[in-house]
Every structure is written in C-alpha cells, then in structure tokens.
Design a protein around this motif. Sequence first.
Motif, PDB file in Angstrom:
ATOM      1  N   ASN A   1       0.123  11.899  18.669  1.00 10.86           N
ATOM      2  CA  ASN A   1      -0.141  10.723  19.483  1.00 10.86           C
ATOM      3  C   ASN A   1       0.555   9.478  18.936  1.00 10.86           C
ATOM      4  O   ASN A   1       1.122   8.684  19.695  1.00 10.86           O
ATOM      5  N   TRP A   2       0.524   9.317  17.600  1.00  7.99           N
ATOM      6  CA  TRP A   2       1.087   8.112  16.990  1.00  7.99           C
ATOM      7  C   TRP A   2       2.551   8.258  16.603  1.00  7.99           C
ATOM      8  O   TRP A   2       3.272   7.261  16.521  1.00  7.99           O
ATOM      9  N   ARG A   3       3.008   9.468  16.360  1.00 11.11           N
ATOM     10  CA  ARG A   3       4.407   9.644  15.945  1.00 11.11           C
ATOM     11  C   ARG A   3       5.404   9.070  16.973  1.00 11.11           C
ATOM     12  O   ARG A   3       6.316   8.322  16.588  1.00 11.11           O
ATOM     13  N   PRO A   4       5.264   9.364  18.272  1.00 10.05           N
ATOM     14  CA  PRO A   4       6.207   8.783  19.243  1.00 10.05           C
ATOM     15  C   PRO A   4       6.154   7.256  19.280  1.00 10.05           C
ATOM     16  O   PRO A   4       7.177   6.597  19.474  1.00 10.05           O
TER      17      PRO A   4
ATOM     18  N   ALA B   1      -3.426   6.211   3.534  1.00  9.75           N
ATOM     19  CA  ALA B   1      -4.479   5.960   4.522  1.00  9.75           C
ATOM     20  C   ALA B   1      -4.490   4.488   4.927  1.00  9.75           C
ATOM     21  O   ALA B   1      -4.558   4.156   6.120  1.00  9.75           O
ATOM     22  N   THR B   2      -4.437   3.602   3.937  1.00  6.07           N
ATOM     23  CA  THR B   2      -4.414   2.171   4.234  1.00  6.07           C
ATOM     24  C   THR B   2      -3.145   1.794   4.982  1.00  6.07           C
ATOM     25  O   THR B   2      -3.168   1.007   5.936  1.00  6.07           O
ATOM     26  N   THR B   3      -2.005   2.366   4.560  1.00  4.81           N
ATOM     27  CA  THR B   3      -0.743   2.059   5.219  1.00  4.81           C
ATOM     28  C   THR B   3      -0.769   2.475   6.680  1.00  4.81           C
ATOM     29  O   THR B   3      -0.279   1.758   7.556  1.00  4.81           O
ATOM     30  N   ARG B   4      -1.338   3.635   6.960  1.00  7.78           N
ATOM     31  CA  ARG B   4      -1.431   4.096   8.353  1.00  7.78           C
ATOM     32  C   ARG B   4      -2.279   3.150   9.187  1.00  7.78           C
ATOM     33  O   ARG B   4      -1.931   2.828  10.324  1.00  7.78           O
ATOM     34  N   ALA B   5      -3.388   2.693   8.619  1.00 13.43           N
ATOM     35  CA  ALA B   5      -4.262   1.776   9.355  1.00 13.43           C
ATOM     36  C   ALA B   5      -3.526   0.469   9.669  1.00 13.43           C
ATOM     37  O   ALA B   5      -3.643  -0.080  10.771  1.00 13.43           O
ATOM     38  N   ILE B   6      -2.765  -0.023   8.698  1.00 18.27           N
ATOM     39  CA  ILE B   6      -1.985  -1.245   8.914  1.00 18.27           C
ATOM     40  C   ILE B   6      -0.886  -0.997   9.942  1.00 18.27           C
ATOM     41  O   ILE B   6      -0.655  -1.816  10.846  1.00 18.27           O
ATOM     42  N   ALA B   7      -0.202   0.135   9.808  1.00 18.19           N
ATOM     43  CA  ALA B   7       0.899   0.464  10.721  1.00 18.19           C
ATOM     44  C   ALA B   7       0.407   0.545  12.162  1.00 18.19           C
ATOM     45  O   ALA B   7       1.110   0.111  13.094  1.00 18.19           O
ATOM     46  N   GLU B   8      -0.768   1.081  12.381  1.00 23.86           N
ATOM     47  CA  GLU B   8      -1.307   1.167  13.735  1.00 23.86           C
ATOM     48  C   GLU B   8      -1.488  -0.228  14.339  1.00 23.86           C
ATOM     49  O   GLU B   8      -1.194  -0.449  15.521  1.00 23.86           O
ATOM     50  N   GLN B   9      -1.948  -1.185  13.513  1.00 23.86           N
ATOM     51  CA  GLN B   9      -2.109  -2.560  13.990  1.00 23.86           C
ATOM     52  C   GLN B   9      -0.759  -3.171  14.353  1.00 23.86           C
ATOM     53  O   GLN B   9      -0.635  -3.862  15.373  1.00 23.86           O
TER      54      GLN B   9
ATOM     55  N   ALA C   1       0.834  -1.207   0.000  1.00 20.32           N
ATOM     56  CA  ALA C   1       0.000   0.000   0.000  1.00 20.32           C
ATOM     57  C   ALA C   1       0.865   1.252   0.000  1.00 20.32           C
ATOM     58  O   ALA C   1       0.583   2.222  -0.720  1.00 20.32           O
ATOM     59  N   PHE C   2       1.933   1.239   0.795  1.00 20.47           N
ATOM     60  CA  PHE C   2       2.832   2.391   0.869  1.00 20.47           C
ATOM     61  C   PHE C   2       3.467   2.686  -0.487  1.00 20.47           C
ATOM     62  O   PHE C   2       3.508   3.830  -0.945  1.00 20.47           O
ATOM     63  N   ASN C   3       3.961   1.643  -1.146  1.00 20.69           N
ATOM     64  CA  ASN C   3       4.611   1.821  -2.443  1.00 20.69           C
ATOM     65  C   ASN C   3       3.641   2.249  -3.535  1.00 20.69           C
ATOM     66  O   ASN C   3       4.051   2.800  -4.560  1.00 20.69           O
TER      67      ASN C   3
END
Length: 266
Positions: A106-109, A63-71, A56-58
Amino acid sequence: MTQGVVQERRNLRVGLFVTCLVDLMRPSIGFAAVKLLEDAGCTVEVPSQTCCGQPAFNSGDRATTRAIAEQVIEAFRGYDYVVAPSGSCAGTIKTHYRELFDDDPNWRPRAEDLSARTYELTSFLVDVLGVTSVDATFKGQVTYHDSCSGLRELGVQNQPRKLLSSVQGLSLVEMNESDVCCGFGGTFAVKYGDISAAIVEAKEKNIEATGAPTLLAGDLGCLMNMAGKLTRDGKPIVVRHVAEVLAGMTDEPPIGQPKPKAAESG
C-alpha cells in the motif's frame, strides 16, 4: 531542451520541503529558495511538515522513520514536484523512503511516487526547469563544498556551479578535495566526535588554501559544522548557503555569526 519546453514546464505547483535546520536555524535559506523557484515561474507552497526522518534512519530506527515518512508522503501529496534546499533531506526522501516500504504494497507505490517528484533545489532548477542563469550580484571570490548526500545520492555537483557562473561579480575558486566529507554526517558528528573533528580540520585547511573569503554549500548541516570550526579558530571566512547567493539575498549575517543586537531606546 527547447525554450518552449522549458517554459511549459515552469508552470508548476511546487511543495517546498523546508528542512528542520532551515526552519529552526536559518529561515532565510527557505525564503531564498522560494524566490528562486518563483523567479523560475513556479507556484510555491509550504505545507505543514515534519522532519524527513534522516536522524532516525541513520540511527537504525526504521519504525520511527516509517512513521515520519508516512506524514511526509501525505503532506506532499498532489504537488507536481517537491523541492528541498538540502541534498541530505532530498536524498533521504528520494533514495531511502522506497526501501522503508519494501514489504508494504500500500505504501511502497506512494513512496515511489514521492521519490520521483523530489529534487534538491539547484538540481531542480537546472535539470528539470532548464534554468541557466540567475539575476543576482555577489562581489568577490567564493569556494564551494560538495555535500556528501547531494553529491553521491543525487548527483548534485555541476548544477550549483552552473548557476553560480551566472552571478555578476562572483568568481569561483575550487578547493582541493571539495567532494570530501566535512565531518558532520548528522548523528556521526555526535557518535564519533574525535573523527568528525579531524575531518573538519582537514576541510578547514583546504578552504583556507583557496584564499576565497566566502564558503558556499547546499546543506545547512555541513555549513554549520564548517562555520563552527572556522569561527572557533578565528578564521575570517564568510559562510553562506548557495541559495542565498543565487537569490541575491545576503543581508543576513553569515552562518555561525550572531545578528547584531538592536540598539536600546531611551
């Protein structure tokens, strides 16, 4: 680094990021990674996990990448380190997650914390644990391909070679342009098939020129791409992930070759 410091660092809780390709196509790589980490004194756990989000990132889908990254960030919270038998997946987590959350205090750290704890397998063994040798035997010559993400994003180059030099019976023959792309690049191979095919053809010639009967690398995507080309052209070159050789776990058929069918009873 003194031996005492190395030993102290080996009492670690490590979360293994298995990767999608390893999970679906070559689980033996995951088992080899676990063996190497446990042999080095780590406690290894494999939490429930998803893709790292690299496709997704590539493709520009932030948006999708962020959702995956949070998981992923949630799944690997609390581990001393996160280790992946893949330079591309480790590179995505370590170098790209932070930029996904540039605008999110909130998510950056949390992304930065995970980034600091994430390593490619051979880099973790050598650079963090100070491992200099493995207890494995492999008879014959091999050549090694440096995958793009591991090399350029994470500086993985000398680490696998250092460990391979300790494998009994193994002789490493360096190929010309070992650090040049194999043509896979994830979605690149799909979007630009003709260019990808030309790149892997050049890589195939360099592999053959070494005369080594075995090809190793640290990324399954690259290995599958090169194995596919070699198999289609009838080249009798065995393709394996470096972790399988370092762990002494080479019972599985080479990458790109099917398992022999079980004999029918009756």
